[in-house]
Design an enzyme around this catalytic site. Structure first.
Site, PDB file in Angstrom:
ATOM      1  N   ASN A  99       4.833  -9.489   5.108  1.00 26.36           N
ATOM      2  CA  ASN A  99       5.780  -8.731   4.292  1.00 26.36           C
ATOM      3  C   ASN A  99       5.791  -7.306   4.824  1.00 26.36           C
ATOM      4  O   ASN A  99       4.840  -6.561   4.611  1.00 26.36           O
ATOM      5  CB  ASN A  99       5.340  -8.761   2.819  1.00 26.36           C
ATOM      6  CG  ASN A  99       6.175  -7.830   1.956  1.00 26.36           C
ATOM      7  OD1 ASN A  99       7.246  -7.384   2.363  1.00 26.36           O
ATOM      8  ND2 ASN A  99       5.670  -7.539   0.760  1.00 26.36           N
ATOM      9  N   TRP A 100       6.876  -6.975   5.508  1.00 24.46           N
ATOM     10  CA  TRP A 100       6.933  -5.635   6.138  1.00 24.46           C
ATOM     11  C   TRP A 100       7.288  -4.533   5.149  1.00 24.46           C
ATOM     12  O   TRP A 100       7.277  -3.370   5.497  1.00 24.46           O
ATOM     13  CB  TRP A 100       7.924  -5.661   7.317  1.00 24.46           C
ATOM     14  CG  TRP A 100       7.291  -6.169   8.573  1.00 24.46           C
ATOM     15  CD1 TRP A 100       6.176  -6.955   8.677  1.00 24.46           C
ATOM     16  CD2 TRP A 100       7.714  -5.910   9.925  1.00 24.46           C
ATOM     17  NE1 TRP A 100       5.884  -7.205   9.992  1.00 24.46           N
ATOM     18  CE2 TRP A 100       6.813  -6.575  10.774  1.00 24.46           C
ATOM     19  CE3 TRP A 100       8.767  -5.210  10.481  1.00 24.46           C
ATOM     20  CZ2 TRP A 100       6.931  -6.546  12.167  1.00 24.46           C
ATOM     21  CZ3 TRP A 100       8.910  -5.165  11.866  1.00 24.46           C
ATOM     22  CH2 TRP A 100       7.986  -5.832  12.703  1.00 24.46           C
ATOM     23  N   LYS A 101       7.664  -4.903   3.940  1.00 20.20           N
ATOM     24  CA  LYS A 101       8.089  -3.906   2.949  1.00 20.20           C
ATOM     25  C   LYS A 101       9.141  -2.991   3.588  1.00 20.20           C
ATOM     26  O   LYS A 101       9.939  -3.456   4.399  1.00 20.20           O
ATOM     27  CB  LYS A 101       6.880  -3.133   2.422  1.00 20.20           C
ATOM     28  CG  LYS A 101       5.743  -4.061   1.986  1.00 20.20           C
ATOM     29  CD  LYS A 101       4.680  -3.386   1.204  1.00 20.20           C
ATOM     30  CE  LYS A 101       3.562  -4.368   0.923  1.00 20.20           C
ATOM     31  NZ  LYS A 101       2.618  -3.895  -0.062  1.00 20.20           N
ATOM     32  N   GLU A 129      -0.852 -12.994  -5.901  1.00 20.95           N
ATOM     33  CA  GLU A 129      -1.192 -11.657  -5.429  1.00 20.95           C
ATOM     34  C   GLU A 129      -1.745 -10.846  -6.596  1.00 20.95           C
ATOM     35  O   GLU A 129      -0.966 -10.356  -7.440  1.00 20.95           O
ATOM     36  CB  GLU A 129       0.047 -10.956  -4.857  1.00 20.95           C
ATOM     37  CG  GLU A 129       0.607 -11.643  -3.636  1.00 20.95           C
ATOM     38  CD  GLU A 129       1.319 -10.656  -2.713  1.00 20.95           C
ATOM     39  OE1 GLU A 129       0.884 -10.530  -1.568  1.00 20.95           O
ATOM     40  OE2 GLU A 129       2.278 -10.009  -3.147  1.00 20.95           O
ATOM     41  N   GLU A 135       5.701  -4.987  -6.289  1.00 18.11           N
ATOM     42  CA  GLU A 135       6.419  -3.702  -6.241  1.00 18.11           C
ATOM     43  C   GLU A 135       7.794  -3.814  -6.879  1.00 18.11           C
ATOM     44  O   GLU A 135       8.300  -2.847  -7.457  1.00 18.11           O
ATOM     45  CB  GLU A 135       6.489  -3.216  -4.782  1.00 18.11           C
ATOM     46  CG  GLU A 135       5.113  -2.735  -4.316  1.00 18.11           C
ATOM     47  CD  GLU A 135       4.771  -3.058  -2.879  1.00 18.11           C
ATOM     48  OE1 GLU A 135       5.677  -3.272  -2.061  1.00 18.11           O
ATOM     49  OE2 GLU A 135       3.557  -3.114  -2.569  1.00 18.11           O
ATOM     50  N   HIS A 187       7.889  -9.824  -6.107  1.00 16.16           N
ATOM     51  CA  HIS A 187       6.744  -9.090  -5.556  1.00 16.16           C
ATOM     52  C   HIS A 187       6.301  -8.022  -6.564  1.00 16.16           C
ATOM     53  O   HIS A 187       7.109  -7.464  -7.302  1.00 16.16           O
ATOM     54  CB  HIS A 187       7.129  -8.439  -4.224  1.00 16.16           C
ATOM     55  CG  HIS A 187       5.966  -7.826  -3.533  1.00 16.16           C
ATOM     56  ND1 HIS A 187       5.531  -6.552  -3.814  1.00 16.16           N
ATOM     57  CD2 HIS A 187       5.103  -8.321  -2.610  1.00 16.16           C
ATOM     58  CE1 HIS A 187       4.456  -6.289  -3.074  1.00 16.16           C
ATOM     59  NE2 HIS A 187       4.184  -7.352  -2.338  1.00 16.16           N
ATOM     60  N   GLY A 189      -2.647  -3.584  -1.111  1.00 17.35           N
ATOM     61  CA  GLY A 189      -2.658  -2.303  -0.403  1.00 17.35           C
ATOM     62  C   GLY A 189      -3.849  -1.432  -0.740  1.00 17.35           C
ATOM     63  O   GLY A 189      -3.903  -0.262  -0.358  1.00 17.35           O
ATOM     64  N   SER A 226      -4.470  -7.364   0.599  1.00 16.61           N
ATOM     65  CA  SER A 226      -5.496  -6.811   1.492  1.00 16.61           C
ATOM     66  C   SER A 226      -6.120  -7.854   2.424  1.00 16.61           C
ATOM     67  O   SER A 226      -7.320  -7.804   2.710  1.00 16.61           O
ATOM     68  CB  SER A 226      -6.578  -6.095   0.677  1.00 16.61           C
ATOM     69  OG  SER A 226      -6.007  -5.031  -0.061  1.00 16.61           O
ATOM     70  N   GLY A 279       0.605  -7.905   3.860  1.00 21.00           N
ATOM     71  CA  GLY A 279       1.422  -6.698   3.882  1.00 21.00           C
ATOM     72  C   GLY A 279       1.080  -5.845   5.086  1.00 21.00           C
ATOM     73  O   GLY A 279       1.507  -6.115   6.215  1.00 21.00           O
ATOM     74  N   GLY A 280       0.265  -4.819   4.879  1.00 19.28           N
ATOM     75  CA  GLY A 280      -0.040  -3.828   5.914  1.00 19.28           C
ATOM     76  C   GLY A 280      -0.461  -4.425   7.247  1.00 19.28           C
ATOM     77  O   GLY A 280      -0.038  -3.956   8.313  1.00 19.28           O
TER      78      GLY A 280
HETATM   79  C1  PEP Z   1       1.828  -7.502  -0.204  1.00 19.41           C
HETATM   80  O1  PEP Z   1       2.358  -6.442  -0.533  1.00 19.41           O
HETATM   81  O2  PEP Z   1       2.426  -8.573  -0.356  1.00 19.41           O
HETATM   82  C2  PEP Z   1       0.507  -7.439   0.372  1.00 19.41           C
HETATM   83  C3  PEP Z   1      -0.179  -8.544   0.431  1.00 19.41           C
HETATM   84  O3  PEP Z   1       0.093  -6.201   0.829  1.00 19.41           O
HETATM   85  P1  PEP Z   1      -1.296  -5.841   1.538  1.00 19.41           P
HETATM   86  O4  PEP Z   1      -1.652  -6.982   2.452  1.00 19.41           O
HETATM   87  O5  PEP Z   1      -1.001  -4.571   2.283  1.00 19.41           O
HETATM   88  O6  PEP Z   1      -2.302  -5.676   0.448  1.00 19.41           O
END
Ligand code: PEP
Length: 234
Positions: free
Chosen positions: A7-9, A154, A87, A85, A160, A196, A217-218
């Site tokens: 997920n590149w956001k 999640e 966010e 999601h 994050g 994470s 994500g990141g």
């Molecule tokens: C996400 O936002 O879906 C996510 C899993 O982010 P991160 O891996 O950065 O915690």
């Protein structure tokens, strides 16, 4: 075989996506790789990577300035879309009801929705984790879903944040989700873990029962971070 979804956001560029796709071309894996990128980067074709969006309108078409319909996403060649999601729930007040409407739109336009559920820190501290997860699944998954869906658990407090629940907490959550889906006639639906995830914890997390892959994500933004996650499991 696992599902590894990025997920590149609101990050990246078309150049960055092109670099990622090139880097993934020679990775030795049978895992399914999905990249959910900003709308402006959709339309890229790859044998290796399935493309997805990160949100979809709950409406079919019409006077909804700025929104993108499921049909438009499908028209780019994308096959997946994240809905609900954390966010979106936090910054756009998306409820389970809205998430279900969006997932329904995705399904009726041939997209596989990746439906996110998970508890906030306040809900966790109030002892409501299981209740939030179960209601998230029951209320966000379309009642007539035929199985062409993916769930992502999640924990919202861990996204994050560099935090992860214990293996037991992940196992308990995923068992509850799998059982809930079975009771809804959707047994066998893949359930991803997200929050994470990185190269150093991916294999351990994906060894937990009922974890069918990860949503990242990141660590999905750069090939050096994403590829070790993809190759951490067969
Ligand atoms: C996400 O936002 O879906 C996510 C899993 O982010 P991160 O891996 O950065 O915690």
């Amino acid at each position: 075989m696992k599902i590894i979804a990025g997920n590149w956001k609101m990050n990246g560029s078309r150049d960055a996506l092109s670099n990622m796709i090139t880097a993934l071309r020679d990775v030795d894996t049978e895992n399914t790789i999905i990249l959910c990128v900003p709308y402006t980067m959709l339309g890229v074709e790859s044998d290796r990577v399935h493309m997805g969006a990160q949100d979809v309108s709950a409406h079919d078409h019409g006077a909804f300035t700025g929104e993108i319909s499921a049909n438009m996403i499908s028209d780019t060649g994308a096959k997946y879309v994240i809905v609900g999601h954390s966010e979106r729930r936090a910054y756009h007040n998306e409820t389970n009801d809205i998430v279900r409407q969006k997932a329904t739109m995705a399904l009726s336009n041939g997209l596989t929705p990746i439906i996110c559920v998970g508890e906030t820190m306040d809900e966790k501290q109030a002892g409501k984790t299981m209740e939030i997860i179960e209601s998230g699944v029951r209320e966000s998954v379309p009642t007539d879903a035929t199985g062409n869906i993916i769930i992502a658990y999640e924990p919202r407090w861990a996204i994050g944040a560099g935090l992860t629940p214990t293996d037991t907490e992940i196992a308990t959550a995923h068992k509850l989700i799998a059982d809930t889906l079975t009771s809804m006639g959707l047994g066998g639906t893949p359930v991803l873990y997200g929050a994470s995830v990185k190269g150093s914890n991916a294999a351990q997390i994906m060894s937990i029962p009922n974890v069918d892959g990860v949503l990242v994500g990141g660590a999905s933004l750069k090939p050096d971070d994403f590829i070790p996650i993809i190759t951490s499991v067969k």
